[in-house]
Design an enzyme around this catalytic site. Structure first.
Site, mmCIF file in Angstrom:
data_model
loop_
_atom_site.group_PDB
_atom_site.id
_atom_site.type_symbol
_atom_site.label_atom_id
_atom_site.label_comp_id
_atom_site.label_asym_id
_atom_site.label_seq_id
_atom_site.Cartn_x
_atom_site.Cartn_y
_atom_site.Cartn_z
ATOM 1 N N GLN A 88 36.526 72.760 -4.889
ATOM 2 C CA GLN A 88 37.229 71.663 -4.216
ATOM 3 C C GLN A 88 38.654 71.563 -4.737
ATOM 4 O O GLN A 88 38.909 71.650 -5.924
ATOM 5 C CB GLN A 88 36.490 70.353 -4.476
ATOM 6 N N SER A 173 32.905 75.652 -9.753
ATOM 7 C CA SER A 173 32.190 74.411 -9.466
ATOM 8 C C SER A 173 31.471 74.500 -8.122
ATOM 9 O O SER A 173 30.473 75.191 -7.999
ATOM 10 C CB SER A 173 33.155 73.226 -9.521
ATOM 11 N N LEU A 174 31.967 73.836 -7.084
ATOM 12 C CA LEU A 174 31.394 73.954 -5.747
ATOM 13 C C LEU A 174 31.182 75.417 -5.365
ATOM 14 O O LEU A 174 30.184 75.780 -4.736
ATOM 15 C CB LEU A 174 32.332 73.294 -4.733
ATOM 16 N N ARG A 198 25.514 67.230 -1.981
ATOM 17 C CA ARG A 198 26.251 67.187 -3.246
ATOM 18 C C ARG A 198 27.533 66.363 -3.101
ATOM 19 O O ARG A 198 27.847 65.521 -3.939
ATOM 20 C CB ARG A 198 26.581 68.614 -3.693
ATOM 21 N N HIS A 286 32.087 66.132 -13.328
ATOM 22 C CA HIS A 286 31.652 66.935 -14.472
ATOM 23 C C HIS A 286 31.581 66.141 -15.777
ATOM 24 O O HIS A 286 31.910 66.641 -16.850
ATOM 25 C CB HIS A 286 32.532 68.186 -14.612
ATOM 26 N N GLN A 335 24.943 70.738 -13.246
ATOM 27 C CA GLN A 335 26.334 71.198 -13.136
ATOM 28 C C GLN A 335 27.326 70.063 -12.903
ATOM 29 O O GLN A 335 28.432 70.065 -13.432
ATOM 30 C CB GLN A 335 26.430 72.232 -12.015
#
Length: 384
Positions: A88, A173-174, A198, A286, A335
């Protein structure tokens, strides 16, 4: 989150840059290259270092056997060519336009529209920017556009050979979900459903508490940790901060309560940070601020069929590849509350001898990070 001319465009994890005692048996898989480009091993080829552990469970008068894949299956991977997928923050109005020229890529947007319940492609192409930048839309938009980039590569001369040569993948991440989809751990549709949930869960968690993120430019990780420690001495528990994204040397993102983030910004110059950039995100990704999202992800992951990836997929949580589907589910659930270990991931790939990598999807965030860590690294961007 690279910097050269210091053009920052970050959200979840990124910033853009102008540069930048069981018996064991051998696991046997059939060998084909499917229409999706997934490589499998033939019945005459043993998958190196693979083991399937079988345990018998008695149910009434019947016994059922359950197979558990050794999670260390890919522990000794030797990377040659890698696919890297953005997270993102890489989104931009206009992405997806080129993908419409390739039928297989365009088809992904049509399938996505059915799952999302609205015209995702229209938002990708026309915006508005504020809508595309929202967590609930940017995550599925980047996921679809990145996989559309794979189809665009497949359609060009020699593209299938490149796809077949890829022996490791990961995403920021994503982007880890995109990497898992590419590696065949779950279907395009199942991955999109997970990414959609998510984004919604992370947005809801952010709405529940006042939190934020800031990028710290020009300090090493030890100094950034010292900066966080100093800020935490001045705020209560609800406003504590921590390093959330380890992107590359000199570029780290800090997440936490708004007062804690303000304290970090106020003290950064005294720690000789070159600059700070408040990130346009919904909240402290996070970190434990995302705890409310975990149970929703766990439920969705529990209902999703996840298979052993056909190639190693490096996790953001521990910078290691995992083969066991149940472990992958646990990793994905944790995560959103765990710091992104992208710096270690890229450093490990380079140290292990990675020859070439490809960034697939919108933007050139990852290319900037890789070049920051190794100016001689060979990386190509495949947009959509």
């Amino acid at each position: 989150m690279l910097f050269s001319a210091f053009t920052i465009n970050t959200t979840e994890s990124t910033c853009s840059s102008t540069t930048m005692s069981c018996s064991s048996s051998t696991l046997i898989l059939p060998s084909v290259v499917t229409k999706n480009g997934f490589r499998r091993f033939s019945s005459k080829q043993q998958l190196d270092k693979s083991r399937v552990f079988m345990s018998s469970i008695s149910v009434g008068s019947r016994a059922a056997a359950s197979a558990v894949v050794d999670d260390a299956l890919f522990a000794d991977y030797k990377p040659t060519n890698a696919f890297l997928f953005p997270g993102q923050g890489a989104q931009a109005v206009g992405m997806g336009v080129e993908a419409q020229k390739v039928p297989a890529a365009a088809e992904l947007y049509k399938r996505a529209n059915e799952i999302m319940g609205f015209d995702l492609l229209d938002i990708c192409i026309n915006g508005p920017k504020e809508k595309l930048d929202s967590t609930v839309l940017s995550q599925p938009a980047i996921y679809v556009t990145s996989l559309a980039a794979v189809e665009m590569l497949r359609a060009r001369e020699g593209g299938q050979l490149i796809i077949d040569s890829v022996d490791v993948t990961c995403g920021l991440s994503l982007g880890e979900y995109t990497a898992l989809a590419f590696a065949g751990a779950f279907s395009f549709e199942d991955g999109l459903k997970l990414v959609k949930l998510r984004g919604e869960a992370m947005q809801d968690a952010a709405d529940a508490a006042k939190s934020a993120m800031v990028s710290i430019i020009g300090l090493d990780s030890d100094k950034v940790q010292q900066l966080c420690d100093a800020a935490n001495e001045e705020v209560d528990e609800a406003n504590k901060v921590q390093i959330a994204n380890f992107l590359c040397p000199g570029n780290y993102a800090v997440s936490g309560g708004v007062k804690g983030i303000e304290a970090v910004e106020a003290k950064a110059k005294s720690f000789k940070a070159r600059m700070t950039v408040r990130l346009a995100v919904a909240g402290a990704f996070h970190t434990s601020f995302m705890n409310p999202a975990v149970s929703r992800l766990e439920t969705a992951l529990g209902a999703t069929e996840i298979r052993t990836p056909r190639i190693p997929v490096i996790s953001n949580v521990d910078a290691q590849p995992h083969a066991d589907p149940d472990t992958i589910k646990k990793i994905l659930a944790s995560q959103v509350t765990s710091p992104v270990q992208w710096e270690t991931t890229i450093k490990t790939l380079l140290t292990k001898g990675l020859k070439k990598s490809y960034e697939l999807g919108p933007g050139k965030v990852i290319a900037g990070i890789v070049k920051r860590m190794d100016r001689g690294a060979e990386i190509e961007n495949i947009g959509a």
